[in-house]
Design an enzyme around this catalytic site. Structure first.
Site, short mmCIF file in Angstrom:
data_model
loop_
_atom_site.label_atom_id
_atom_site.label_comp_id
_atom_site.label_asym_id
_atom_site.label_seq_id
_atom_site.Cartn_x
_atom_site.Cartn_y
_atom_site.Cartn_z
N GLY A 99 0.88 -0.97 0.06
CA GLY A 99 0.33 -0.02 0.05
C GLY A 99 0.67 1.53 0.31
O GLY A 99 0.29 1.96 0.23
N GLN A 100 1.89 0.99 0.27
CA GLN A 100 3.16 1.91 -0.52
C GLN A 100 3.18 3.27 -1.30
O GLN A 100 2.25 2.86 -2.38
CB GLN A 100 4.27 1.85 -0.12
CG GLN A 100 5.04 2.96 -0.41
CD GLN A 100 6.79 2.53 0.15
OE1 GLN A 100 7.28 1.43 0.09
NE2 GLN A 100 7.31 4.39 0.60
N VAL A 102 3.90 6.56 -1.75
CA VAL A 102 5.38 7.59 -1.50
C VAL A 102 5.62 6.85 -1.36
O VAL A 102 6.71 6.59 -0.32
CB VAL A 102 4.53 9.28 -0.58
CG1 VAL A 102 6.32 10.28 -0.84
CG2 VAL A 102 3.31 9.69 -1.36
N HIS A 106 7.63 7.00 5.38
CA HIS A 106 7.11 7.31 6.06
C HIS A 106 6.18 6.69 7.51
O HIS A 106 5.33 5.36 6.92
CB HIS A 106 6.04 8.34 6.05
CG HIS A 106 4.95 7.98 4.67
ND1 HIS A 106 5.83 7.37 3.20
CD2 HIS A 106 3.78 7.66 4.77
CE1 HIS A 106 4.51 7.07 2.53
NE2 HIS A 106 3.36 7.03 3.71
N HIS A 108 2.69 6.69 9.68
CA HIS A 108 1.08 7.08 9.47
C HIS A 108 0.93 6.83 10.90
O HIS A 108 1.05 5.70 12.11
CB HIS A 108 -0.04 6.29 9.32
CG HIS A 108 0.08 6.60 7.59
ND1 HIS A 108 -0.90 7.53 6.77
CD2 HIS A 108 0.90 5.24 6.66
CE1 HIS A 108 -0.22 6.71 5.02
NE2 HIS A 108 0.65 5.95 5.58
#
Ligand SMILES: [Zn+2]
Length: 150
Positions: A99-100, A102, A106, A108
């Site tokens: 589901g990456q 970008v 990072h 969430h």
């Protein structure tokens, strides 16, 4: 890294609603929040995947996320903020199939509340408990790999 949206934010070329900044990472509001209060914690150094991320940096972003989780509960307890936070998910999507979207690591920080409609969908094999021998075999194999790359 050029073309990276998060590097653009870190360079001040793209806007972001900043929540936190320190020498290692920043945290800002997700522009497509799962729920109000959804924050992203982003290391200052570009790393496209967890494998490329300096482990101490990974530790640092987790610490910031942990503090944000507490802060979100406090914000939610204040009337009028629009944030509901009865629980929190910390989530990293590492790789496109995970589901990456970008490709700058990072973390969430997602405030959760009963009935928010968000959740994990499990595959058809979920719920079947593998035999202990299979778990032991995999544990040993992963353990070996862990120390091979350390
Ligand atoms: Zn980047």
């Amino acid at each position: 890294m050029s073309g990276c949206v998060f590097c653009g934010i870190l360079d001040g070329k793209l806007p972001a609603s900043m929540v936190h900044e320190d020498e290692v990472c920043v945290a800002f509001m997700d522009i497509q929040p799962v729920n109000p209060g959804h924050v992203l914690v982003v290391p200052r150094t570009h790393a496209s995947s967890l494998a490329d991320l300096e482990p101490t940096m990974g530790g640092h972003i987790f610490q910031v996320a942990q503090r944000l989780a507490v802060a979100l509960r406090d914000v939610a307890s204040t009337p009028g903020t629009g944030v509901r936070c009865e629980g929190v998910n910390l989530f990293v999507a590492d790789g496109e199939v995970a589901g990456q979207e970008v490709f700058h690591v990072h973390l969430h920080v997602i405030p959760r509340f009963a009935g928010d409609g968000f959740g994990f969908r499990f595959g058809p094999g979920y719920g079947v408990q593998p035999p202990r021998g299979e778990l032991d075999r995999l544990a040993a194999r992963i353990h070996r790999e862990l120390w091979a790359t350390a």
